[in-house]
Write a protein that holds these residues in place. Structure first.
Motif, short mmCIF file in Angstrom:
data_model
loop_
_atom_site.label_atom_id
_atom_site.label_comp_id
_atom_site.label_asym_id
_atom_site.label_seq_id
_atom_site.Cartn_x
_atom_site.Cartn_y
_atom_site.Cartn_z
N MET A 86 -4.22 -0.46 5.63
CA MET A 86 -3.89 0.45 4.52
C MET A 86 -4.69 0.15 3.26
O MET A 86 -5.21 1.07 2.61
CB MET A 86 -2.39 0.39 4.23
N ILE A 87 -4.81 -1.13 2.90
CA ILE A 87 -5.56 -1.43 1.68
C ILE A 87 -7.06 -1.19 1.91
O ILE A 87 -7.78 -0.84 0.97
CB ILE A 87 -5.31 -2.87 1.19
N VAL A 90 -3.66 7.05 -4.08
CA VAL A 90 -3.78 7.40 -2.67
C VAL A 90 -2.58 6.77 -1.97
O VAL A 90 -2.14 5.66 -2.30
CB VAL A 90 -5.10 6.89 -2.07
N TRP A 91 -2.00 7.47 -1.00
CA TRP A 91 -0.70 7.08 -0.44
C TRP A 91 -0.71 5.69 0.20
O TRP A 91 0.29 4.97 0.15
CB TRP A 91 -0.23 8.12 0.58
N THR A 92 -1.85 5.28 0.76
CA THR A 92 -1.88 3.98 1.43
C THR A 92 -1.74 2.81 0.46
O THR A 92 -1.23 1.76 0.84
CB THR A 92 -3.19 3.82 2.22
N VAL A 93 -2.18 2.98 -0.77
CA VAL A 93 -2.08 1.89 -1.74
C VAL A 93 -0.63 1.68 -2.17
O VAL A 93 -0.27 0.62 -2.71
CB VAL A 93 -2.99 2.16 -2.96
N THR A 124 11.92 -1.12 -1.64
CA THR A 124 12.05 0.21 -1.05
C THR A 124 12.17 1.28 -2.14
O THR A 124 11.56 2.35 -2.04
CB THR A 124 13.30 0.27 -0.14
N ALA A 125 12.95 0.97 -3.18
CA ALA A 125 13.09 1.90 -4.31
C ALA A 125 11.74 2.11 -4.99
O ALA A 125 11.39 3.25 -5.37
CB ALA A 125 14.11 1.35 -5.30
N TRP A 126 10.94 1.04 -5.10
CA TRP A 126 9.62 1.14 -5.73
C TRP A 126 8.72 2.09 -4.94
O TRP A 126 8.04 2.94 -5.51
CB TRP A 126 8.98 -0.24 -5.82
N VAL A 127 8.74 1.94 -3.62
CA VAL A 127 7.90 2.80 -2.77
C VAL A 127 8.34 4.26 -2.89
O VAL A 127 7.51 5.17 -3.04
CB VAL A 127 7.95 2.35 -1.30
N GLU A 187 1.62 10.71 -9.20
CA GLU A 187 0.28 11.18 -8.89
C GLU A 187 -0.82 10.27 -9.41
O GLU A 187 -1.86 10.13 -8.77
CB GLU A 187 0.07 12.60 -9.46
N THR A 188 -0.63 9.68 -10.59
CA THR A 188 -1.68 8.88 -11.18
C THR A 188 -1.24 7.44 -11.43
O THR A 188 -0.04 7.13 -11.39
CB THR A 188 -2.13 9.48 -12.54
N TYR A 189 -2.21 6.59 -11.71
CA TYR A 189 -1.91 5.19 -12.01
C TYR A 189 -1.19 5.07 -13.35
O TYR A 189 -0.45 4.12 -13.58
CB TYR A 189 -3.19 4.36 -12.02
N ASP A 190 -1.42 6.02 -14.24
CA ASP A 190 -0.68 6.04 -15.50
C ASP A 190 0.81 6.21 -15.23
O ASP A 190 1.65 5.57 -15.87
CB ASP A 190 -1.17 7.20 -16.39
#
Length: 214
Positions: free
Chosen positions: A70-71, A93-96, A144-147, A154-157
């Motif tokens: 994934m990474i 991106v979803w994998t990160v 799990t809550a974090w994921v 959508e963004t890193y912000d």
């Protein structure tokens, strides 16, 4: 400046963001190779172990492989697939994000295994092992809550908005590792008999526990 760099701002150097991620992938690949070697040696030397221990090894190795895949996909996505699209660096991106789930579950499985050792060495100390298990469950729940929350961003912000949760997860996981290592070291130390041969074995076990904790 720090928060902007952390969000993969295309106007800033990528050394401390995408560069750090790429180094992380390389290090993870090396560690995964070591993990595969350890698994191979385990199956060669401990063929008589019970089935659930062998299954545990397969599970941890598999989750580690998924994490690496994934990474690796995440880095490929940014530096190859969207190499000419600087604006894409701002988007998740979803994998990160999903890799955190496999990392968290894998860590919880291993920590639970060592908690079982604490249970046995403490002769069934419910308060001690119960506290450690509670912290493990809290870590898994928070992870799990974090994921779930991050997959809606959508963004890193946007990801910076749940930084307190990220810090909580890291703190809980560290607390579990410290509690397990400290408990095992203290119990092993108290098991010293004064005889050189047995005490030497206990010292080696303590060193092993500390190394495992690290």
């Amino acid at each position: 400046m720090v928060s902007s760099a952390a969000t993969l701002d295309p106007t800033l150097p990528l050394d401390n963001s995408m560069g750090a991620m790429m180094i992380g992938v390389i290090v993870s690949a090396v560690l995964h190779g070591i993990c595969l070697l350890q698994a191979f040696l385990y199956y060669q030397n401990y063929k008589k172990d019970v089935w659930y221990l062998k299954s545990l090894v397969i599970l941890t190795v598999s989750f580690d492989a998924i994490h690496l895949a994934m990474i690796s996909h995440a880095v490929y996505h940014y530096v190859v697939s969207y190499y000419h699209d600087e604006d894409q660096l701002r988007f998740l991106v979803w994998t990160v994000l999903m890799e955190a789930l496999f990392t968290g579950v894998n860590g919880a499985v291993v920590q639970t295994f060592y908690t079982l050792r604490v249970w046995r060495l403490s002769k069934g100390n419910i308060i001690l092992t119960g506290t450690i298990l509670f912290l493990i469950l809290a870590t898994v729940g928070s992870g799990t809550a974090w994921v779930i929350l991050s997959m809606q961003m959508e963004t890193y912000d946007d990801l910076l908005k749940i930084s307190p949760l990220t810090i909580t997860i890291n703190a809980l996981s560290t607390a579990v590792d410290v509690a397990i290592a400290a408990s095992l070291c203290i119990m092993l130390h108290n098991a010293r008999t004064g005889f050189r041969k047995s005490d030497t074995i206990i010292t080696k076990l303590i060193i092993f526990v500390v190394n495992t904790g690290v």
